[in-house]
Design a protein around this motif. Structure first.
Motif, PDB file in Angstrom:
ATOM      1  N   GLN A   1       0.876  -1.172   0.000  1.00 48.68           N
ATOM      2  CA  GLN A   1       0.000   0.000   0.000  1.00 48.68           C
ATOM      3  C   GLN A   1       0.905   1.210   0.000  1.00 48.68           C
ATOM      4  OE1 GLN A   1      -2.558   0.623   3.334  1.00 48.68           O
ATOM      5  NE2 GLN A   1      -4.173  -0.590   2.431  1.00 48.68           N
TER       6      GLN A   1
ATOM      7  N   ARG B   1       1.750   5.384   0.023  1.00 49.88           N
ATOM      8  CA  ARG B   1       1.398   6.755   0.341  1.00 49.88           C
ATOM      9  C   ARG B   1       2.597   7.544  -0.154  1.00 49.88           C
ATOM     10  NH1 ARG B   1       1.960   9.708   5.129  1.00 49.88           N
ATOM     11  NH2 ARG B   1       0.201  11.064   5.607  1.00 49.88           N
TER      12      ARG B   1
ATOM     13  N   ILE C   1       4.634  11.019  -0.555  1.00 46.33           N
ATOM     14  CA  ILE C   1       4.848  12.410  -0.173  1.00 46.33           C
ATOM     15  C   ILE C   1       5.423  13.082  -1.418  1.00 46.33           C
ATOM     16  CG2 ILE C   1       5.779  13.941   1.616  1.00 46.33           C
ATOM     17  CD1 ILE C   1       4.379  11.568   2.863  1.00 46.33           C
TER      18      ILE C   1
ATOM     19  N   GLY D   1       8.784  11.197  -0.976  1.00 43.85           N
ATOM     20  CA  GLY D   1       8.971   9.888  -1.588  1.00 43.85           C
ATOM     21  C   GLY D   1       7.879   8.925  -1.178  1.00 43.85           C
ATOM     22  N   ALA D   2       8.117   7.654  -1.474  1.00 44.47           N
ATOM     23  CA  ALA D   2       7.110   6.624  -1.219  1.00 44.47           C
ATOM     24  C   ALA D   2       7.162   6.142   0.218  1.00 44.47           C
ATOM     25  CB  ALA D   2       7.345   5.449  -2.152  1.00 44.47           C
TER      26      ALA D   2
ATOM     27  N   LEU E   1       5.608   3.129   2.575  1.00 41.69           N
ATOM     28  CA  LEU E   1       5.050   1.823   2.298  1.00 41.69           C
ATOM     29  C   LEU E   1       4.350   1.247   3.513  1.00 41.69           C
ATOM     30  CD1 LEU E   1       5.352   0.229  -0.312  1.00 41.69           C
ATOM     31  CD2 LEU E   1       7.214  -1.016   0.770  1.00 41.69           C
TER      32      LEU E   1
ATOM     33  N   GLU F   1      14.141  -2.972   2.826  1.00 42.32           N
ATOM     34  CA  GLU F   1      14.466  -3.361   1.450  1.00 42.32           C
ATOM     35  C   GLU F   1      13.270  -3.065   0.532  1.00 42.32           C
ATOM     36  OE1 GLU F   1      15.751  -7.435   1.220  1.00 42.32           O
ATOM     37  OE2 GLU F   1      15.981  -7.342  -0.968  1.00 42.32           O
ATOM     38  N   MET F   2      12.074  -3.400   0.999  1.00 37.82           N
ATOM     39  CA  MET F   2      10.875  -3.133   0.192  1.00 37.82           C
ATOM     40  C   MET F   2      10.675  -1.629   0.006  1.00 37.82           C
ATOM     41  SD  MET F   2       8.075  -6.071   1.166  1.00 37.82           S
ATOM     42  CE  MET F   2       8.186  -5.950   2.950  1.00 37.82           C
TER      43      MET F   2
ATOM     44  N   LEU G   1      13.103  -0.514  -2.638  1.00 39.85           N
ATOM     45  CA  LEU G   1      12.681  -0.995  -3.957  1.00 39.85           C
ATOM     46  C   LEU G   1      11.500  -0.174  -4.479  1.00 39.85           C
ATOM     47  CD1 LEU G   1      12.891  -4.844  -3.262  1.00 39.85           C
ATOM     48  CD2 LEU G   1      14.272  -3.593  -4.950  1.00 39.85           C
ATOM     49  N   ALA G   2      10.542   0.082  -3.602  1.00 38.15           N
ATOM     50  CA  ALA G   2       9.359   0.849  -4.002  1.00 38.15           C
ATOM     51  C   ALA G   2       9.767   2.278  -4.365  1.00 38.15           C
ATOM     52  CB  ALA G   2       8.324   0.864  -2.876  1.00 38.15           C
TER      53      ALA G   2
ATOM     54  N   ALA H   1      11.317   2.334  -7.679  1.00 32.20           N
ATOM     55  CA  ALA H   1      10.372   2.013  -8.752  1.00 32.20           C
ATOM     56  C   ALA H   1       9.461   3.194  -9.088  1.00 32.20           C
ATOM     57  CB  ALA H   1       9.532   0.791  -8.355  1.00 32.20           C
ATOM     58  N   VAL H   2       9.035   3.949  -8.075  1.00 28.53           N
ATOM     59  CA  VAL H   2       8.068   5.021  -8.337  1.00 28.53           C
ATOM     60  C   VAL H   2       8.723   6.319  -8.788  1.00 28.53           C
ATOM     61  CG1 VAL H   2       6.513   4.049  -6.577  1.00 28.53           C
ATOM     62  CG2 VAL H   2       7.879   6.077  -6.009  1.00 28.53           C
TER      63      VAL H   2
ATOM     64  N   VAL I   1       7.696   8.375 -12.025  1.00 34.19           N
ATOM     65  CA  VAL I   1       6.321   8.870 -11.984  1.00 34.19           C
ATOM     66  C   VAL I   1       6.199   9.986 -10.945  1.00 34.19           C
ATOM     67  CG1 VAL I   1       3.902   8.235 -11.730  1.00 34.19           C
ATOM     68  CG2 VAL I   1       5.521   6.568 -12.623  1.00 34.19           C
ATOM     69  N   LEU I   2       6.882   9.798  -9.836  1.00 34.41           N
ATOM     70  CA  LEU I   2       6.851  10.817  -8.788  1.00 34.41           C
ATOM     71  C   LEU I   2       7.414  12.136  -9.311  1.00 34.41           C
ATOM     72  CD1 LEU I   2       6.455  11.799  -5.908  1.00 34.41           C
ATOM     73  CD2 LEU I   2       8.595  10.704  -5.264  1.00 34.41           C
TER      74      LEU I   2
END
Lengths: 130, 130
Positions: free
Chosen positions: A11, A13, A15, B9-10, B12, B96-97, B100-101, B104-105, B108-109
């Motif tokens: 999931q 979110r 910023i 940033g992302a 998670l 780590e996730m 990675l996220a 990856a984003v 687009v960000l």
């Protein structure tokens, strides 16, 4: 959010800038506005209060370089609402980031899932070490 | 969480299995336990109540196939706590996730960031369409 209802996976979110973020609540609201043509109906469809739905729409509209949602007529006291092209773009960008993140974390998530206790098995809450 | 404090940033939150998730709160708590050697000190360091910190530790310990945190002595009434190897593994997997996220984003960000209103510029809240 009721966590038991959530889909397994990442999931997100995001910023976007200090104080400006987009996540599952705002995007569900945008999606609902697109589907229902109304801010209050969109809020209701995701169990969000009228007040909070308007607050989030106003926040989003003030954060980007154009509105994401326009009230088609009547505004607060009735009438409809719709996403602008920028609103569609922001919503699509979020879904794209979600998919990218989901794909990226997949191998690590699978590793983590192997360590989850099978349902129904009990555990000692906070065991004492030595 | 105070959103203005968040890093761009992302962010998670990972639903590992139905009803089992790990996100910024739980991982900050694990990190704090590693750093302070105490569940209550870890909670304090992230402005989390003693009660909630224990609740989250007990939840995490019951979700995986071994405890993530063990109380080294005294338990609830004092003493220390530490991460188990599984606790370290879950914390590392989350970080780590996140990385990675984040990676990856990123493209687009960046596209989305170009649409953010420059700070200090006012906007009409919910403009009327036609």
């Amino acid at each position: 959010m009721d966590d038991d209802d959530q889909k397994v996976g990442a999931q997100l979110r995001v910023i976007v800038a200090p104080g400006i973020w987009i996540g599952p609540g705002k995007t569900a609201l945008l999606q609902g506005i697109r589907e229902t043509g109304s801010i209050s109906a969109a809020g209701r469809s995701i169990a969000m209060s009228y007040k909070r739905a308007w607050y989030l729409v106003e926040a989003m509209n003030s954060h980007f370089d154009g509105p994401l949602v326009v009230a088609s007529k009547g505004g607060r006291s009735g009438g409809g609402a719709r996403l602008t092209p920028l609103g569609e773009e922001v919503l699509a960008a979020f879904h794209e980031m979600e998919a990218l993140a989901q794909h990226a974390v997949e191998p690590v998530l699978r590793r983590l899932q192997e360590r989850v206790r099978p349902r129904g098995e009990a555990a000692e809450a906070v065991p004492k070490g030595e």
